[in-house]
Scaffold this active site. Structure first.
Site, PDB file in Angstrom:
ATOM      1  N   SER A 254       0.841  -1.194   0.000  1.00  0.00           N
ATOM      2  CA  SER A 254       0.000   0.000   0.000  1.00  0.00           C
ATOM      3  C   SER A 254       0.874   1.241   0.000  1.00  0.00           C
ATOM      4  CB  SER A 254      -0.912   0.003   1.233  1.00  0.00           C
ATOM      5  OG  SER A 254      -0.129   0.113   2.421  1.00  0.00           O
ATOM      6  N   LYS A 255       0.221   2.409   0.023  1.00  0.00           N
ATOM      7  CA  LYS A 255       0.949   3.682  -0.044  1.00  0.00           C
ATOM      8  C   LYS A 255       1.984   3.816   1.071  1.00  0.00           C
ATOM      9  CE  LYS A 255      -2.674   6.476  -2.236  1.00  0.00           C
ATOM     10  NZ  LYS A 255      -3.584   7.631  -2.057  1.00  0.00           N
ATOM     11  N   ARG A 256       1.681   3.250   2.231  1.00  0.00           N
ATOM     12  CA  ARG A 256       2.610   3.435   3.353  1.00  0.00           C
ATOM     13  C   ARG A 256       3.930   2.699   3.151  1.00  0.00           C
ATOM     14  NH1 ARG A 256       2.197  -0.896   7.001  1.00  0.00           N
ATOM     15  NH2 ARG A 256       0.501  -2.345   6.528  1.00  0.00           N
TER      16      ARG A 256
ATOM     17  N   GLY B 231       5.615   3.048   0.444  1.00  0.00           N
ATOM     18  CA  GLY B 231       6.357   3.844  -0.538  1.00  0.00           C
ATOM     19  C   GLY B 231       5.584   3.947  -1.832  1.00  0.00           C
TER      20      GLY B 231
END
Length: 468
Positions: free
Chosen positions: A237-239, A241
């Site tokens: 996911s976005k977290r 990177g």
């Protein structure tokens, strides 16, 4: 049989790496077998879909070089066809109207959960309603007996009893079709022979197969590929990177490096790490895709990218580098040919962002000298060394690396200095920092005019420091 695969993203965000890998696997399978690759935009979620997301998907596909043979097709353009199929299923007795309210369904769900039962529709409206009133949806009448068998090319045989499947909604109360209906109609109408998608769709597949059977359609072959995990074992996911395909472009990766990395996420061919697109097409087989999830390793992607920068065609790398130079406000025509810069910098730079940043001085003046490098190399008396070099460079005929190299060697000998005491101040003078390719190559790329101007500038700078 002519192979037909499809990639069917929902335009509710960017093209993420998981979707890109699915697209790549579908593209490779079609190319390997001389088939067709279809792009379909599943945009029936009118609240979340956007043209911006559609553009992001198309841009990502173009950058990756995954050209499609047909499409893009948009589901919102096919509502009449979906309604036609829904009416067909109703007429056949394979679908029915359901008048159960949301409150009633929620109460049913809570009761089933309390009884530790699997939440599912109880079929209340399956055999008709005596006094139909209120909003209605259309449900597919799933078979109550038998089982669905899926011979998945990745996961192997999957068997699901029909009694485990409830009657899913295929048309909402406003008449709009649901995902499980639209995807079935599209795959049927577009003649898709192989459905390659993430394994988060495994639960949908038995339901979709039953609808296809009700429509008398040819069943496609399914291949559900495992998800991609972050370094912590959670779904990527976005977290973790960058997960947007175009963010990897922005971060300085070459498209073929990302494709190479993605194809190796869950698939392998011996110990080989580097694959050209041609090799991917020739060697890829869905049956060799791993069943277990793969972990995204950014360090490995950086390593791969560096391999492509070092070993790729400099002209090709330069075309991608040009975009990054433009992002820094640099016109690549204002300095040396970008392909020559690539050759000079490729051993040192692992991404195109690094290469653009470390090549800026070839094209425009730097604002200041790197403080640490200037302090170390611009000591008292260095202006005399630079003045000597300036005279020698002014007298040189052809401005090319070998002659410039000889000037630096001769100057060190004439001034009775270690070569580093000559070359390093010169490097800081012309580049603004203590790091660059070999000094003779750096000077050759800079050209006569920029080199002489910057040496003069450094001489003035050192004199001003000495006099202050």
């Amino acid at each position: 049989m002519s192979i037909r695969t499809r990639f069917a993203p929902s335009p509710t965000g960017y093209l993420h790496v998981g979707g890109a890998r699915t697209a790549l696997f579908s593209w490779l399978y079609a190319r390997k077998h001389g088939g067709k690759f279809i792009l379909r935009i599943e945009d029936t979620d009118l609240e979340r879909s956007s043209q911006e997301s559609v553009n992001a998907i198309l841009e990502g596909m173009t950058w990756l070089g995954l050209e499609y043979d047909e499409g893009p097709f948009y589901q919102t353009h096919r509502f009449d066809r979906y309604k036609e199929v829904i009416q067909q299923l109703l007429a056949q007795g394979d679908a029915y109207y359901c008048y159960c309210s949301r409150e009633e369904l929620e109460a049913l769900r809570e009761q089933q959960m309390a009884n530790k039962e699997k939440p599912r529709y109880n079929g209340k409206c399956r055999h008709g309603v005596e006094n139909p009133q209120g909003e209605r949806v259309v449900r597919f009448k799933n078979p109550e007996q038998g089982e669905v068998i899926i011979d998945d090319l990745v996961k192997g045989r999957i068997v699901v009893a029909n009694k485990e499947l409830d009657d899913l909604i295929i048309a909402r109360s406003d008449g709009t079709p649901t995902y499980n209906l639209t995807v079935v109609v599209d795959d049927m109408d577009m003649g898709v022979t192989h459905v390659i998608r993430g394994d988060d769709h495994v639960n949908n597949t038995p339901r979709q197969i039953n609808i296809l059977k009700a429509l008398g359609a040819q069943l496609p072959v399914y291949a559900h590929v495992p998800m991609i995990l972050g370094s912590d074992g959670a779904r990527l996911s976005k977290r973790h990177g960058a997960v947007s395909v175009m963010q990897y472009r922005n971060d300085g990766y070459l498209p073929e490096a990302l494709l190479n990395y993605l194809v190796r996420l869950g698939w392998s061919h011996g110990d080989q790490e580097l694959f050209s697109l041609e090799e991917m097409v020739a060697l890829f087989e869905l049956e060799k895709v791993n069943v277990s999830a793969s972990t995204f390793n950014t360090e490995k992607l950086v390593w791969l990218n560096h391999q492509y920068i070092m070993n790729g065609d400099p002209a090709h790398v330069a075309r991608h580098l040009a975009w990054h130079m433009g992002e820094r406000g640099i016109d690549p025509t204002s300095g040396p040919a970008l392909a020559d810069v690539v050759k000079a910098q490729r051993e040192r730079c692992k991404t195109l962002v690094d290469m653009a940043a470390e090549s800026e001085y070839f094209y425009k003046e730097f604002d200041a000298y790197e403080e640490k490098a200037a302090k170390k190399n611009f000591k008292a008396g260095v202006d005399d060394v630079l003045q000597h070099l300036l005279v020698q460079f002014c007298a040189i005929g052809e401005w090319e690396a070998s002659g410039l190299h000889q000037v630096v060697l001769d100057s060190a000998e004439q001034l009775q200095l270690n070569l580093g005491k000559v070359a390093q101040p010169l490097r800081v003078a012309v580049c603004g920092s203590g790091v660059s390719p070999a000094i003779d190559l750096t000077l050759a790329l800079l050209g006569r005019e920029k080199t002489l101007h910057r040496i003069e500038r450094a001489i003035r700078y050192i004199k001003n420091v000495e006099n202050s």
